[in-house]
Scaffold this motif. Structure first.
Motif, PDB file in Angstrom:
ATOM      1  N   GLY A   1      12.945 -39.705  46.036  1.00 40.61           N
ATOM      2  CA  GLY A   1      13.622 -40.484  45.010  1.00 40.61           C
ATOM      3  C   GLY A   1      12.719 -41.395  44.194  1.00 40.61           C
ATOM      4  N   TRP A   2      11.410 -41.356  44.451  1.00 35.32           N
ATOM      5  CA  TRP A   2      10.523 -42.289  43.756  1.00 35.32           C
ATOM      6  C   TRP A   2      10.434 -41.999  42.257  1.00 35.32           C
ATOM      7  CZ3 TRP A   2       8.654 -46.709  43.135  1.00 35.32           C
ATOM      8  CH2 TRP A   2       7.477 -46.961  42.445  1.00 35.32           C
ATOM      9  N   GLU A   3      10.449 -40.740  41.862  1.00 37.09           N
ATOM     10  CA  GLU A   3      10.344 -40.421  40.443  1.00 37.09           C
ATOM     11  C   GLU A   3      11.530 -40.983  39.665  1.00 37.09           C
ATOM     12  OE1 GLU A   3       9.750 -36.259  39.819  1.00 37.09           O
ATOM     13  OE2 GLU A   3       7.587 -36.518  39.708  1.00 37.09           O
ATOM     14  N   LEU A   4      12.727 -40.888  40.252  1.00 35.09           N
ATOM     15  CA  LEU A   4      13.908 -41.440  39.599  1.00 35.09           C
ATOM     16  C   LEU A   4      13.793 -42.959  39.455  1.00 35.09           C
ATOM     17  CD1 LEU A   4      16.777 -41.004  38.478  1.00 35.09           C
ATOM     18  CD2 LEU A   4      17.631 -41.311  40.806  1.00 35.09           C
ATOM     19  N   GLU A   5      13.327 -43.602  40.517  1.00 32.05           N
ATOM     20  CA  GLU A   5      13.149 -45.056  40.464  1.00 32.05           C
ATOM     21  C   GLU A   5      12.068 -45.431  39.456  1.00 32.05           C
ATOM     22  OE1 GLU A   5      13.405 -49.190  41.476  1.00 32.05           O
ATOM     23  OE2 GLU A   5      14.740 -47.471  41.342  1.00 32.05           O
ATOM     24  N   TYR A   6      11.028 -44.628  39.388  1.00 35.99           N
ATOM     25  CA  TYR A   6       9.947 -44.871  38.423  1.00 35.99           C
ATOM     26  C   TYR A   6      10.488 -44.786  36.996  1.00 35.99           C
ATOM     27  CZ  TYR A   6       5.211 -44.764  36.523  1.00 35.99           C
ATOM     28  OH  TYR A   6       4.070 -45.075  35.849  1.00 35.99           O
ATOM     29  N   THR A   7      11.300 -43.772  36.737  1.00 39.50           N
ATOM     30  CA  THR A   7      11.896 -43.615  35.409  1.00 39.50           C
ATOM     31  C   THR A   7      12.782 -44.807  35.073  1.00 39.50           C
ATOM     32  OG1 THR A   7      11.852 -41.206  35.627  1.00 39.50           O
ATOM     33  CG2 THR A   7      13.354 -42.128  33.985  1.00 39.50           C
ATOM     34  N   ARG A   8      13.583 -45.229  36.040  1.00 33.92           N
ATOM     35  CA  ARG A   8      14.487 -46.367  35.828  1.00 33.92           C
ATOM     36  C   ARG A   8      13.698 -47.630  35.488  1.00 33.92           C
ATOM     37  NH1 ARG A   8      15.787 -50.273  39.553  1.00 33.92           N
ATOM     38  NH2 ARG A   8      17.696 -51.455  39.190  1.00 33.92           N
ATOM     39  N   ARG A   9      12.692 -47.924  36.281  1.00 32.01           N
ATOM     40  CA  ARG A   9      11.930 -49.157  36.062  1.00 32.01           C
ATOM     41  C   ARG A   9      11.066 -49.086  34.802  1.00 32.01           C
ATOM     42  NH1 ARG A   9      11.532 -52.876  40.266  1.00 32.01           N
ATOM     43  NH2 ARG A   9      12.764 -52.309  42.080  1.00 32.01           N
ATOM     44  N   SER A  10      10.791 -47.894  34.336  1.00 38.29           N
ATOM     45  CA  SER A  10       9.994 -47.762  33.125  1.00 38.29           C
ATOM     46  C   SER A  10      10.743 -48.188  31.878  1.00 38.29           C
ATOM     47  CB  SER A  10       9.530 -46.306  32.960  1.00 38.29           C
ATOM     48  OG  SER A  10       8.649 -45.940  33.990  1.00 38.29           O
ATOM     49  N   PHE A  11      12.100 -48.132  31.922  1.00 44.17           N
ATOM     50  CA  PHE A  11      12.867 -48.382  30.700  1.00 44.17           C
ATOM     51  C   PHE A  11      13.997 -49.398  30.865  1.00 44.17           C
ATOM     52  CE2 PHE A  11      11.185 -44.049  30.559  1.00 44.17           C
ATOM     53  CZ  PHE A  11      10.436 -44.121  29.396  1.00 44.17           C
ATOM     54  N   PHE A  12      14.341 -49.750  32.090  1.00 44.51           N
ATOM     55  CA  PHE A  12      15.446 -50.678  32.315  1.00 44.51           C
ATOM     56  C   PHE A  12      14.926 -52.024  32.810  1.00 44.51           C
ATOM     57  CE2 PHE A  12      18.570 -52.177  35.648  1.00 44.51           C
ATOM     58  CZ  PHE A  12      19.371 -52.853  34.742  1.00 44.51           C
ATOM     59  N   PRO A  13      15.164 -53.115  32.075  1.00 49.94           N
ATOM     60  CA  PRO A  13      14.751 -54.447  32.529  1.00 49.94           C
ATOM     61  C   PRO A  13      15.718 -54.964  33.592  1.00 49.94           C
ATOM     62  CG  PRO A  13      15.885 -54.634  30.426  1.00 49.94           C
ATOM     63  CD  PRO A  13      15.819 -53.165  30.747  1.00 49.94           C
ATOM     64  N   TYR A  14      15.534 -54.483  34.822  1.00 51.88           N
ATOM     65  CA  TYR A  14      16.515 -54.723  35.871  1.00 51.88           C
ATOM     66  C   TYR A  14      16.712 -56.198  36.183  1.00 51.88           C
ATOM     67  CZ  TYR A  14      12.264 -55.156  38.646  1.00 51.88           C
ATOM     68  OH  TYR A  14      11.031 -55.541  39.101  1.00 51.88           O
ATOM     69  N   TRP A  15      15.763 -57.046  35.800  1.00 50.16           N
ATOM     70  CA  TRP A  15      15.924 -58.479  36.037  1.00 50.16           C
ATOM     71  C   TRP A  15      17.001 -59.086  35.125  1.00 50.16           C
ATOM     72  CZ3 TRP A  15      11.678 -56.022  34.061  1.00 50.16           C
ATOM     73  CH2 TRP A  15      11.363 -56.263  32.730  1.00 50.16           C
ATOM     74  N   LYS A  16      17.455 -58.306  34.131  1.00 48.82           N
ATOM     75  CA  LYS A  16      18.535 -58.759  33.253  1.00 48.82           C
ATOM     76  C   LYS A  16      19.878 -58.140  33.622  1.00 48.82           C
ATOM     77  CE  LYS A  16      15.597 -59.203  29.123  1.00 48.82           C
ATOM     78  NZ  LYS A  16      15.439 -58.743  27.713  1.00 48.82           N
TER      79      LYS A  16
END
Length: 558
Positions: free
Chosen positions: A468-483
């Motif tokens: 699942g790391w690639e999916l998480e990598y994609t998410r963190r590349s474009f989603f500012p999860y701290w918001k």
């Protein structure tokens, strides 16, 4: 019942966490969280006045404790059988009913916090064997009251540990001793597993939760979260924080080219996991029309666009809902929404004609409503063709083999084929880049250039990565999860935490945990992003859970 039996019954109640009744605050949270299931907007409201009479944590008619027995050995046997029956009843009931709020005591949550580093390391590998070993040897902090704690299950979702989550939901493994996870159990922060899965944009985890009975109609409640959030809201509103949208959409919404620009951005491959998540959750969301209409009434253009594009199949099938105080039955939902928007525009025109003052604000409202009308009609016309094109995109950035320019050209062609002609300035593909990638580089390496923005992702993909790391990598590349809308930690004055190296990341985090404070600001921003000041134990634990898994990955793949 003799004195020994009474004492045993009280001891069992203490161990199982049974309480005599729910507190008033628990009842308030339960009503708020389950409000969606009986929302008055659907015109089919049900009486929930007696909801507090049955506490799902304490099922009615538990097996009666055995009476006195002359044979001591026989009495002990009866007590054991009664305990086994009671445990089975409680475990089954608590794992299959909506539990609001979290019943886990503070001491158990403290134990979970202490055990989290070990658990996070296991979940990174998604190793069922290691998880079951940990649970059978020392379940303190991982389970309470014959169910796996919400914090434990939430961590599985955060780390996208699908195999461990499946075993936890099934509860059939002998090592679990009858314990299992409840997909509708509110955690300490006031939201449910599906809210967390929506934030992670993991379609596989969402499908797993739905398979085991997760409800898409439970709302967040409590002081640690925005009241009334559905999982759909989390997916839609977090998707609108996508870096491509924030970097390439002007705040000035002047004409229909703004709408076409928005549609083009939503069709890029990097938006796929966000739209897929919304589509899945929308299919199970009651009163989808009502939620869509709220976005339209509030003038939220981006939120309306992502929901229309992702959930268009359900919208086209028709439904009934209340709009402007009237019950509306729709065949093709796009037609009725378009008509409602047109009615609002006419109403604003009439109001503008009658008023002498305040026309500027009314004209701005009319312009926005007109853009929403254009958006609804554009997706009604071209949406199915756009959706077919979006679905062929890969989920992860390392698998993308088509340029942004080619995608934008193809989307423009689809729009033109349906009578929609963008005339504004083209999107600058140079602005279509992820957040700075620092996960797989040392401090003395250069960042990839604009023509090679996915070099790091491809390098990571070639390595052996955890599940699942690639999916998480994609998410963190474009989603500012701290918001994320799941958190109220939107402090505009919070420092930007920028970390030069992986070692510095680990050192800063360990220091912040030891001091119970935010890490000291530094000058190089990685994917860790913004770490705001923590205002409660629950918030600090939520952030630690997310960051613990991130740091493990950073250290392992340095």
């Amino acid at each position: 019942m003799d004195g020994n039996s009474v004492l045993t019954f009280r001891q069992i109640n203490t161990v199982t966490g049974i309480h005599a009744c729910s507190s008033p605050m628990e009842i308030v949270h339960e009503k708020k969280a389950t409000e969606a299931a009986y929302d008055e907007d659907n015109g089919q409201a049900k009486d929930v006045s007696n909801m507090e009479e049955i506490d799902p944590w304490n099922p009615p008619y538990p097996p009666c404790a055995p009476g006195p027995c002359k044979d001591f050995t026989g009495h002990i046997k009866l007590i054991k059988e009664w305990m086994d029956q009671k445990q089975a009843l409680l475990a089954a009931h608590r794992a299959t009913h909506t539990i609001i709020p979290d019943r886990t005591p503070e001491m158990s949550n403290d134990a979970f916090f202490d055990k989290l580093p070990r658990l996070a390391s296991i979940l990174e590998k998604d190793s069922v064997k290691l998880f079951l070993n940990l649970f059978s040897n020392d379940r303190v902090g991982l389970a309470w009251g014959f169910v796996i704690t919400p914090q434990t299950f939430n961590q599985m979702i955060v780390q996208n540990a699908l195999r461990c989550a499946k075993v936890a939901l099934e509860g059939k493994a002998a090592e679990l001793d009858g314990h299992r996870a409840n997909p509708n159990y509110m955690n300490q922060c006031g939201y449910f597993p599906l809210h967390q899965a929506a934030e992670m944009f993991s379609t596989d985890m969402i499908k797993l939760l739905f398979h085991y009975g997760a409800s898409a109609n439970l709302r967040a409640a409590g002081p640690e979260v925005i009241e009334g959030l559905l999982p759909l809201h989390v997916a839609v509103e977090n998707a609108c924080l996508h870096k491509f949208l924030e970097d390439n959409l002007s705040p000035d919404k002047e004409n229909r080219d703004h709408v076409y620009r928005l549609i083009q951005l939503l069709c890029l491959p990097e938006m796929k996991i966000f739209l897929d998540t919304i589509r899945l959750i929308a299919e199970r969301t009651d009163d989808l029309f009502a939620e869509l209409w709220k976005y339209i009434k509030d003038g939220k253009l981006a939120e309306t666009a992502v929901l229309l594009l992702a959930a268009q199949k359900k919208i086209r099938t028709g439904s009934s809902f209340k709009a402007n105080g009237n019950c509306v039955t729709a065949g093709n939902g796009f037609f009725i929404i378009s008509k409602l928007c047109a009615d609002d525009i006419l109403a604003l025109d009439s109001e503008i004609a009658q008023k002498r003052a305040g026309k500027k604000q009314l004209k701005a409202q009319r312009k926005l409503k007109h853009l929403l009308w254009v958006l609804v009609n554009a997706i009604n016309e071209a949406g199915e063709a756009l959706d077919s094109y979006i679905r062929v995109h890969p989920e992860v950035t390392s698998a993308i083999r088509v340029s942004h320019a080619d995608v934008l050209e193809r989307v423009s062609s689809i729009l033109k084929n349906h009578g929609l002609f963008p005339t504004g300035e083209c999107i600058n593909t140079g602005n279509l880049c992820p957040y700075e990638q620092q996960l797989c580089r040392s401090s003395d390496e250069e960042l990839p250039g604009k023509h090679d923005v996915y070099a790091t992702a491809e390098k990571a993909a070639r390595k052996k990565q955890p599940r699942g790391w690639e999916l998480e990598y994609t998410r963190r590349s474009f989603f500012p999860y701290w918001k994320s809308v799941l958190s109220q930690l939107h402090d505009s004055e919070s420092p930007i935490i920028k970390l030069q190296t992986i070692q510095e990341t680990e050192e800063n985090w360990n220091k912040s945990v030891a001091e119970r404070s935010s890490p000291i600001p530094n000058s190089n921003l990685g994917l860790l992003g913004r770490i705001p000041q923590l205002t409660s134990n629950q918030q600090s634990r939520r952030m630690f859970g997310t960051a613990a898994s991130t740091v493990l990955k950073l250290v392992k793949h340095a």
